[in-house]
Scaffold this motif. Structure first.
Motif, PDB file in Angstrom:
ATOM      1  N   LEU A 185      60.946  51.771  77.114  1.00  0.00           N
ATOM      2  CA  LEU A 185      59.975  51.304  76.130  1.00  0.00           C
ATOM      3  C   LEU A 185      60.755  50.582  75.037  1.00  0.00           C
ATOM      4  O   LEU A 185      61.541  51.202  74.322  1.00  0.00           O
ATOM      5  CB  LEU A 185      59.189  52.479  75.542  1.00  0.00           C
TER       6      LEU A 185
ATOM      7  N   LYS B  27      48.653  56.891  79.418  1.00  0.00           N
ATOM      8  CA  LYS B  27      48.397  55.523  79.890  1.00  0.00           C
ATOM      9  C   LYS B  27      49.016  54.540  78.900  1.00  0.00           C
ATOM     10  O   LYS B  27      48.331  53.813  78.175  1.00  0.00           O
ATOM     11  CB  LYS B  27      46.892  55.288  80.027  1.00  0.00           C
ATOM     12  N   TYR B  28      50.348  54.526  78.886  1.00  0.00           N
ATOM     13  CA  TYR B  28      51.086  53.801  77.855  1.00  0.00           C
ATOM     14  C   TYR B  28      50.880  52.300  77.902  1.00  0.00           C
ATOM     15  O   TYR B  28      50.959  51.618  76.868  1.00  0.00           O
ATOM     16  CB  TYR B  28      52.583  54.129  77.966  1.00  0.00           C
ATOM     17  N   ARG B  29      50.585  51.760  79.068  1.00  0.00           N
ATOM     18  CA  ARG B  29      50.460  50.298  79.182  1.00  0.00           C
ATOM     19  C   ARG B  29      49.251  49.772  78.402  1.00  0.00           C
ATOM     20  O   ARG B  29      49.201  48.590  78.078  1.00  0.00           O
ATOM     21  CB  ARG B  29      50.369  49.876  80.647  1.00  0.00           C
ATOM     22  N   ASP B  30      48.299  50.670  78.088  1.00  0.00           N
ATOM     23  CA  ASP B  30      47.154  50.250  77.274  1.00  0.00           C
ATOM     24  C   ASP B  30      47.588  49.815  75.878  1.00  0.00           C
ATOM     25  O   ASP B  30      46.845  49.113  75.186  1.00  0.00           O
ATOM     26  CB  ASP B  30      46.140  51.392  77.151  1.00  0.00           C
TER      27      ASP B  30
ATOM     28  N   TYR C 162      57.024  46.738  74.226  1.00  0.00           N
ATOM     29  CA  TYR C 162      57.198  46.057  75.506  1.00  0.00           C
ATOM     30  C   TYR C 162      57.817  46.999  76.534  1.00  0.00           C
ATOM     31  O   TYR C 162      58.434  48.001  76.193  1.00  0.00           O
ATOM     32  CB  TYR C 162      58.106  44.825  75.342  1.00  0.00           C
ATOM     33  N   GLU C 163      57.636  46.641  77.807  1.00  0.00           N
ATOM     34  CA  GLU C 163      58.198  47.458  78.885  1.00  0.00           C
ATOM     35  C   GLU C 163      59.407  46.755  79.498  1.00  0.00           C
ATOM     36  O   GLU C 163      59.376  45.563  79.788  1.00  0.00           O
ATOM     37  CB  GLU C 163      57.153  47.713  79.972  1.00  0.00           C
TER      38      GLU C 163
ATOM     39  N   LYS D 124      63.006  52.931  83.507  1.00  0.00           N
ATOM     40  CA  LYS D 124      62.008  52.256  82.680  1.00  0.00           C
ATOM     41  C   LYS D 124      62.320  52.508  81.205  1.00  0.00           C
ATOM     42  O   LYS D 124      62.699  53.614  80.819  1.00  0.00           O
ATOM     43  CB  LYS D 124      60.603  52.748  83.005  1.00  0.00           C
TER      44      LYS D 124
ATOM     45  N   LEU E  83      50.755  48.389  75.193  1.00  0.00           N
ATOM     46  CA  LEU E  83      51.883  47.454  75.233  1.00  0.00           C
ATOM     47  C   LEU E  83      51.418  46.007  75.339  1.00  0.00           C
ATOM     48  O   LEU E  83      50.285  45.726  75.733  1.00  0.00           O
ATOM     49  CB  LEU E  83      52.809  47.788  76.402  1.00  0.00           C
TER      50      LEU E  83
ATOM     51  N   LYS F  16      57.218  41.528  81.286  1.00  0.00           N
ATOM     52  CA  LYS F  16      58.158  42.646  81.258  1.00  0.00           C
ATOM     53  C   LYS F  16      59.581  42.098  81.153  1.00  0.00           C
ATOM     54  O   LYS F  16      59.815  40.903  81.359  1.00  0.00           O
ATOM     55  CB  LYS F  16      57.987  43.521  82.496  1.00  0.00           C
TER      56      LYS F  16
END
Length: 278
Positions: free
Chosen positions: A164, A131-134, A169-170, A162, A136, A200
């Protein structure tokens, strides 16, 4: 244990039939198995080791380095999937476990996913979190057009790749703007095209001001920029050109003609070379 998940220089306390016990900063010891010893080590000598837990969740030291340390991101391949989680190859004898609750998506064996190495404080062992967005943040407002960034390519969608960006940031590179090979797990330079309202970032492969050629020409140019020379020319067999570049001989000749007229390449008897003066 502050050494968990990190590479540390630890002194040898004592030897046993199983290996050497190294001193931790807490005063406790961790075993470096015999297979990692050269045989000429001495007590008090420091060894650079990575500390994690074995299959029975006991601390163990190894001289191998994983593909990611504690709090680092990596793109890792899934070796096995179970009902309670997945096991990923991170370059060590024991795979990195991603619990089912820490998956951002259902994982499939053989595919690669972005994970962050974390400590499961309930078990005190290292796990992977998908759950990488946690972790970012929105890109800063001054992330302007043309800013050069380092990015890790971690997924391919219908829209594009996509990325990183700098572990914070994404970003996204749109598929219709990709004119050179991109690999999942590749770390490379990108350039900011636009910061979106959601924080993003839209990215591009070329620096601002760089002339963009058609897809085939961009592919050839990107290979030449990396290798300097390509042993293909207008007398090469069509089958060889198709195998190496995925294009017809006619398209290849059109592309090298475009690059030659732009002064980007030199056409030689045995192939084509990048023109270093441009």
């Amino acid at each position: 244990m502050k050494e968990l998940g990190l590479i540390s220089n630890l002194p040898i306390n004592r030897f046993t039939d199983f290996g050497a016990y190294l001193a931790l900063s807490s005063g406790e010891e961790v075993l470096l198995p015999k297979g990692y010893l050269l045989g000429d080590e001495k007590e008090g000598e420091e060894i650079a080791v990575f500390v994690y837990t074995d299959s029975e969740d006991r601390p163990v030291a190894v001289t191998e380095s994983p593909k990611a340390l504690l709090d680092e991101f990596a793109v890792l391949e899934v070796k096995e999937v179970a009902s309670f989680g997945a096991f990923l190859d991170w370059g060590l004898p024991k795979d990195l476990f991603v619990p089912k609750a820490e998956m951002g998506q259902n994982m499939v064996a053989g595919k690669k996913y972005l994970v962050k190495v974390c400590v499961d404080f309930q078990t005190n062992r290292l796990i992977g979190v998908n759950k990488y967005r946690d972790f970012l943040s929105p890109a800063p407002e001054d992330f302007g057009f043309g800013t050069e960034v380092s990015g890790l390519v971690f997924d391919k969608t219908d829209l594009g790749y996509k990325v990183l960006i700098e572990d914070k940031y994404e970003g996204l590179v749109f598929s219709n703007e990709v004119f050179q090979p991109i690999e999942i797990g590749e770390l490379r330079k990108f350039y900011v095209k636009k910061r979106r309202d959601d924080g993003k970032v839209d990215l591009q492969l070329l620096p601002p001001g760089r002339v963009k050629y058609d897809e085939g020409s961009e592919l050839i140019l990107s290979i030449l920029e990396e290798k300097g020379f390509m042993p293909l020319h207008d007398k090469s067999a069509p089958e060889l050109i198709q195998k190496e570049l995925g294009m017809s001989k006619k398209h290849f000749k059109q592309c090298i003609g475009q690059l030659y007229k732009a002064g980007k390449i030199r056409i030689q008897v045995d192939g084509i070379a990048i023109n270093s003066t441009n």
